[in-house]
Design an enzyme around this catalytic site. Structure first.
Site, PDB file in Angstrom:
ATOM      1  N   LEU A  98      10.891 -20.881  -4.444  1.00 54.07           N
ATOM      2  CA  LEU A  98       9.923 -19.925  -3.730  1.00 54.07           C
ATOM      3  C   LEU A  98       8.668 -19.934  -4.426  1.00 54.07           C
ATOM      4  O   LEU A  98       8.553 -19.836  -5.804  1.00 54.07           O
ATOM      5  CB  LEU A  98      10.612 -18.530  -3.911  1.00 54.07           C
ATOM      6  CG  LEU A  98       9.436 -17.241  -3.661  1.00 54.07           C
ATOM      7  CD1 LEU A  98       9.075 -17.256  -2.253  1.00 54.07           C
ATOM      8  CD2 LEU A  98      10.201 -15.764  -4.027  1.00 54.07           C
ATOM      9  N   HIS A 147       2.706   3.349  -9.054  1.00 53.93           N
ATOM     10  CA  HIS A 147       2.674   1.991  -9.316  1.00 53.93           C
ATOM     11  C   HIS A 147       3.787   1.263 -10.002  1.00 53.93           C
ATOM     12  O   HIS A 147       4.188   0.351  -9.607  1.00 53.93           O
ATOM     13  CB  HIS A 147       1.281   1.674  -9.969  1.00 53.93           C
ATOM     14  CG  HIS A 147       0.070   1.871  -9.220  1.00 53.93           C
ATOM     15  ND1 HIS A 147      -0.295   1.563  -8.054  1.00 53.93           N
ATOM     16  CD2 HIS A 147      -1.184   2.550  -9.755  1.00 53.93           C
ATOM     17  CE1 HIS A 147      -1.540   1.998  -7.731  1.00 53.93           C
ATOM     18  NE2 HIS A 147      -1.857   2.652  -8.714  1.00 53.93           N
ATOM     19  N   ASP A 154       0.740  -1.063   0.222  1.00 53.67           N
ATOM     20  CA  ASP A 154       0.095  -0.012  -0.042  1.00 53.67           C
ATOM     21  C   ASP A 154       0.709   1.186  -0.108  1.00 53.67           C
ATOM     22  O   ASP A 154       2.042   1.272   0.704  1.00 53.67           O
ATOM     23  CB  ASP A 154      -0.798  -0.109   1.245  1.00 53.67           C
ATOM     24  CG  ASP A 154      -1.927   0.940   1.107  1.00 53.67           C
ATOM     25  OD1 ASP A 154      -2.228   1.498   0.080  1.00 53.67           O
ATOM     26  OD2 ASP A 154      -2.875   1.241   2.146  1.00 53.67           O
TER      27      ASP A 154
HETATM   28  C1  FPP Z   1      -1.954   0.403  -3.325  1.00 57.19           C
HETATM   29  O1  FPP Z   1      -1.470   1.420  -3.092  1.00 57.19           O
HETATM   30  C2  FPP Z   1      -1.412  -0.479  -4.339  1.00 57.19           C
HETATM   31  C3  FPP Z   1      -2.198  -1.195  -5.280  1.00 57.19           C
HETATM   32  C4  FPP Z   1      -3.807  -1.188  -5.536  1.00 57.19           C
HETATM   33  C5  FPP Z   1      -1.497  -1.944  -6.325  1.00 57.19           C
HETATM   34  C6  FPP Z   1      -0.273  -2.592  -6.107  1.00 57.19           C
HETATM   35  C7  FPP Z   1       0.302  -2.907  -7.654  1.00 57.19           C
HETATM   36  C8  FPP Z   1       1.724  -2.928  -7.668  1.00 57.19           C
HETATM   37  C9  FPP Z   1       2.594  -2.712  -6.469  1.00 57.19           C
HETATM   38  C10 FPP Z   1       2.588  -3.027  -8.915  1.00 57.19           C
HETATM   39  C11 FPP Z   1       2.054  -3.935 -10.079  1.00 57.19           C
HETATM   40  C12 FPP Z   1       2.166  -5.443  -9.411  1.00 57.19           C
HETATM   41  C13 FPP Z   1       2.723  -6.585  -9.952  1.00 57.19           C
HETATM   42  C14 FPP Z   1       2.313  -7.878  -9.516  1.00 57.19           C
HETATM   43  C15 FPP Z   1       3.579  -6.215 -11.212  1.00 57.19           C
HETATM   44  P1  FPP Z   1      -2.504   2.652  -3.430  1.00 57.19           P
HETATM   45  O2  FPP Z   1      -2.682   2.819  -5.077  1.00 57.19           O
HETATM   46  O3  FPP Z   1      -3.813   2.225  -2.743  1.00 57.19           O
HETATM   47  O4  FPP Z   1      -1.713   3.725  -2.853  1.00 57.19           O
HETATM   48  P2  FPP Z   1      -2.425   5.271  -1.774  1.00 57.19           P
HETATM   49  O5  FPP Z   1      -3.451   4.307  -0.706  1.00 57.19           O
HETATM   50  O6  FPP Z   1      -1.367   5.663  -1.517  1.00 57.19           O
HETATM   51  O7  FPP Z   1      -3.461   5.632  -3.012  1.00 57.19           O
END
Ligand code: FPP
Length: 243
Positions: free
Chosen positions: A134, A40, A23
């Site tokens: 893994l 992201h 997150d």
């Molecule tokens: C939450 O942060 C994150 C996500 C919803 C997406 C997670 C995805 C990745 C780390 C990259 C792609 C994954 C792979 C497997 C290649 P948020 O956007 O909710 O952050 P915020 O709370 O600060 O808005």
């Protein structure tokens, strides 16, 4: 409890299964005046480093929350960017992980994903299915409640068909996406939020939780080791009493 050098992790007590809620990508980007998509993208780079670190530490299962059933409600541009990152990751996975024993599995409601992603998931899962080292599990279009609904629905069908005569924890677990995967020992959530957001709600029953303020793109191997050290300092009782 044995610790190697002061402050180092006990390599004999590495959690077998680590689950991560990655997150804070959006806030990381906002702080820098960048688009959420850039957050992201950086988060995806962090993930590659953490997969490598888990592999080197001897973690057996790593499950990450990449896209939830609720994430479709985000702006279209952001959803498209996440799908693009996932597609790129899956396309390049074997090359990225060359020389490492990593098996990839995707959990979630796959049929609702774009066709090209489904195709890549099938390809990468097949190509890595016999690898033991893994297990890297990507939760994609995943929702814990949805997973339980699907499991219960299979259970009812199997019960009706006479394939199943008993309903218990094992017969439910066997119908979850995580069939044959042990429950997480440690759940890490970054960014300071303290909730599980519909992630592995059945499987996290006895997991140790670790919340840290670091935003996911800034999460490093050092932070991972801090989480493991915290885990190693806990006494897991699984509902029993302290010995
Ligand atoms: C939450 O942060 C994150 C996500 C919803 C997406 C997670 C995805 C990745 C780390 C990259 C792609 C994954 C792979 C497997 C290649 P948020 O956007 O909710 O952050 P915020 O709370 O600060 O808005």
């Amino acid at each position: 409890m044995f610790f190697g050098k002061k402050g180092e992790i006990d390599t004999n007590n590495i959690p077998e299964h680590i689950a991560i809620i990655m997150d804070g990508n959006g806030r990381w980007a906002k702080k820098r005046g960048l688009s959420r998509s850039m957050g992201h993208r950086e988060g995806s780079r962090t993930l590659k480093k953490i997969v490598e670190a888990c592999y080197q530490l001897g973690v057996k299962y790593l499950t990450v929350y990449a896209f939830s059933t609720e994430n479709w409600s985000r702006p279209k541009e952001e959803v498209n960017e996440l799908m693009k990152l996932l597609l790129d990751y899956l396309r390049n996975a074997e090359r990225e992980l060359a020389g490492k024993k990593v098996r990839i599995k995707v959990i979630g409601e796959k049929k609702k994903l774009p066709a090209e992603i489904i195709k890549e998931i099938e390809r990468v899962e097949k190509n890595t299915e016999n690898i033991e080292g893994l297990d890297f599990i990507i939760a994609l279009n995943y929702g814990g409640r949805q997973e339980i609904v699907e499991a219960v629905s299979k259970l009812v069908d199997d019960f009706g068909a006479g394939v199943l005569t008993e309903i218990n924890e094992d017969t439910i677990s066997e119908r979850l996406y995580t069939k044959n995967i042990p429950d997480p020992d440690l759940l890490i959530r970054t960014s300071g939020e303290m909730r599980i957001s519909n992630f592995l709600i059945w499987q996290l029953s006895y997991s140790e939780f670790y919340f840290c303020d670091v935003l996911w793109p800034d999460f490093s191997e050092t932070h991972l080791k801090d989480a493991i050290k915290s885990y190693q300092g806990r006494q897991r009782r699984f509902g029993g009493v302290k010995c």
